[in-house]
Design a protein around this motif. Structure first.
Motif, PDB file in Angstrom:
ATOM      1  N   PHE A 188       0.825  -1.198   0.000  1.00 24.63           N
ATOM      2  CA  PHE A 188       0.000   0.000   0.000  1.00 24.63           C
ATOM      3  C   PHE A 188       0.860   1.248   0.000  1.00 24.63           C
ATOM      4  O   PHE A 188       1.825   1.356   0.762  1.00 24.63           O
ATOM      5  CB  PHE A 188      -0.906   0.048   1.241  1.00 24.63           C
ATOM      6  CG  PHE A 188      -1.728   1.309   1.332  1.00 24.63           C
ATOM      7  CD1 PHE A 188      -2.886   1.449   0.589  1.00 24.63           C
ATOM      8  CD2 PHE A 188      -1.326   2.369   2.142  1.00 24.63           C
ATOM      9  CE1 PHE A 188      -3.650   2.614   0.650  1.00 24.63           C
ATOM     10  CE2 PHE A 188      -2.075   3.535   2.213  1.00 24.63           C
ATOM     11  CZ  PHE A 188      -3.240   3.659   1.476  1.00 24.63           C
TER      12      PHE A 188
ATOM     13  N   ALA B 176      -2.959   4.002  -4.282  1.00 28.94           N
ATOM     14  CA  ALA B 176      -4.382   3.702  -4.091  1.00 28.94           C
ATOM     15  C   ALA B 176      -5.268   4.793  -4.693  1.00 28.94           C
ATOM     16  O   ALA B 176      -6.281   4.498  -5.339  1.00 28.94           O
ATOM     17  CB  ALA B 176      -4.680   3.529  -2.601  1.00 28.94           C
TER      18      ALA B 176
ATOM     19  N   ASP C  99      -1.791  -9.829  -0.517  1.00 31.32           N
ATOM     20  CA  ASP C  99      -2.969  -9.517   0.291  1.00 31.32           C
ATOM     21  C   ASP C  99      -3.049  -8.043   0.665  1.00 31.32           C
ATOM     22  O   ASP C  99      -3.916  -7.635   1.437  1.00 31.32           O
ATOM     23  CB  ASP C  99      -2.991 -10.376   1.559  1.00 31.32           C
ATOM     24  CG  ASP C  99      -3.119 -11.857   1.232  1.00 31.32           C
ATOM     25  OD1 ASP C  99      -3.858 -12.183   0.279  1.00 31.32           O
ATOM     26  OD2 ASP C  99      -2.466 -12.676   1.899  1.00 31.32           O
TER      27      ASP C  99
ATOM     28  N   GLU D 144      -3.661  -3.942   0.346  1.00 35.04           N
ATOM     29  CA  GLU D 144      -4.838  -3.188  -0.085  1.00 35.04           C
ATOM     30  C   GLU D 144      -4.819  -2.890  -1.585  1.00 35.04           C
ATOM     31  O   GLU D 144      -5.842  -3.027  -2.266  1.00 35.04           O
ATOM     32  CB  GLU D 144      -4.925  -1.889   0.716  1.00 35.04           C
ATOM     33  CG  GLU D 144      -6.149  -1.071   0.423  1.00 35.04           C
ATOM     34  CD  GLU D 144      -6.230   0.183   1.273  1.00 35.04           C
ATOM     35  OE1 GLU D 144      -6.748   1.189   0.757  1.00 35.04           O
ATOM     36  OE2 GLU D 144      -5.784   0.171   2.440  1.00 35.04           O
ATOM     37  N   CYS D 145      -3.684  -2.491  -2.117  1.00 35.90           N
ATOM     38  CA  CYS D 145      -3.611  -2.163  -3.547  1.00 35.90           C
ATOM     39  C   CYS D 145      -3.782  -3.414  -4.404  1.00 35.90           C
ATOM     40  O   CYS D 145      -4.464  -3.372  -5.432  1.00 35.90           O
ATOM     41  CB  CYS D 145      -2.298  -1.452  -3.864  1.00 35.90           C
ATOM     42  SG  CYS D 145      -2.212   0.221  -3.149  1.00 35.90           S
TER      43      CYS D 145
ATOM     44  N   ARG E 216      -5.465  -6.105  -3.655  1.00 35.10           N
ATOM     45  CA  ARG E 216      -6.875  -6.522  -3.580  1.00 35.10           C
ATOM     46  C   ARG E 216      -7.765  -5.649  -4.462  1.00 35.10           C
ATOM     47  O   ARG E 216      -8.790  -6.112  -4.958  1.00 35.10           O
ATOM     48  CB  ARG E 216      -7.368  -6.500  -2.134  1.00 35.10           C
ATOM     49  CG  ARG E 216      -6.772  -7.615  -1.280  1.00 35.10           C
ATOM     50  CD  ARG E 216      -7.476  -7.738   0.075  1.00 35.10           C
ATOM     51  NE  ARG E 216      -7.756  -6.482   0.735  1.00 35.10           N
ATOM     52  CZ  ARG E 216      -6.977  -5.879   1.625  1.00 35.10           C
ATOM     53  NH1 ARG E 216      -5.834  -6.435   1.967  1.00 35.10           N
ATOM     54  NH2 ARG E 216      -7.333  -4.736   2.170  1.00 35.10           N
ATOM     55  N   ALA E 217      -7.386  -4.397  -4.669  1.00 31.86           N
ATOM     56  CA  ALA E 217      -8.202  -3.471  -5.458  1.00 31.86           C
ATOM     57  C   ALA E 217      -7.903  -3.539  -6.953  1.00 31.86           C
ATOM     58  O   ALA E 217      -8.644  -2.981  -7.755  1.00 31.86           O
ATOM     59  CB  ALA E 217      -7.982  -2.036  -4.965  1.00 31.86           C
TER      60      ALA E 217
END
Length: 188
Positions: A88, A93, A114, A116-117, A119-120
């Motif tokens: 991240f 993001a 896993d 945040e970036c 997953r997005a």
């Protein structure tokens, strides 16, 4: 001193023993299909992304670095390629959110599948290498750490990965080495 070189090369070799070639091929296909490509990374990851951007330009792709005055508006059919080694970065993001809002696809290169970036993203290309975010933690947990300092293993792996992706793209797009060289600047 030769031992340090060998240790660094061994660390890089171990990364590529664990890279998923299927993901690399999917990333190559995303890039090959994209109408326009914008790239972004921070710090030393950003330097590797800039080198990749240059090679994509040599392949004849319509590319730009985010932040350059000539970066186009991304929309349907376009691709944002970013690096978020530790999983991240707020800027990554935010840029992903803008690109996706306007219809562009997103490709994240990361060491943290896993994160945040990742997953997005539409596609996360995982480079299983130590980053600056986890080098001290690995040492305190008794895990192995790279001989290279402060996340350099991830950044070095990016260089090798991107150059191999360029070779795969060159074959996929049917671009000759001569055509690549013809796209190289003559203003040096």
């Amino acid at each position: 001193m030769a031992t340090l070189y060998c240790a660094a090369l061994d660390d890089l070799s171990q990364v590529f023993d664990r890279v998923d070639d299927g993901l690399v091929d999917r990333a190559v296909e995303e890039i090959a299909r994209a109408r326009r490509i914008a790239l972004y990374g921070v710090g030393r990851e950003g330097l590797q992304i800039k080198g990749f951007c240059m090679r994509l330009f040599h392949l004849g792709r319509d590319v730009a670095m985010v932040g350059d005055m000539t970066t186009p508006h991304l929309s349907d059919g376009d691709l944002l390629v970013v690096s978020a080694g530790p999983g991240f970065f707020s800027t990554v993001a935010a840029l992903m959110g803008v690109a996706r809002r306007d219809g562009a696809r997103t490709l994240v290169v990361t060491a943290q599948p896993d994160g945040e970036c990742a997953r997005a993203a539409d596609l996360a290309l995982v480079v299983p290498a130590q980053t600056m975010a986890d080098d001290l933690g690995a040492a305190t947990r008794g895990g192995g750490t790279s001989v290279l300092p402060m996340g350099s293993l991830y950044e070095g792996a990016l260089y090798v990965l991107f150059e191999v992706m360029v070779l795969k793209l060159r074959a996929r797009l049917g671009v000759t080495p001569e055509a690549m060289r013809a796209n190289h600047t003559n203003l040096e």
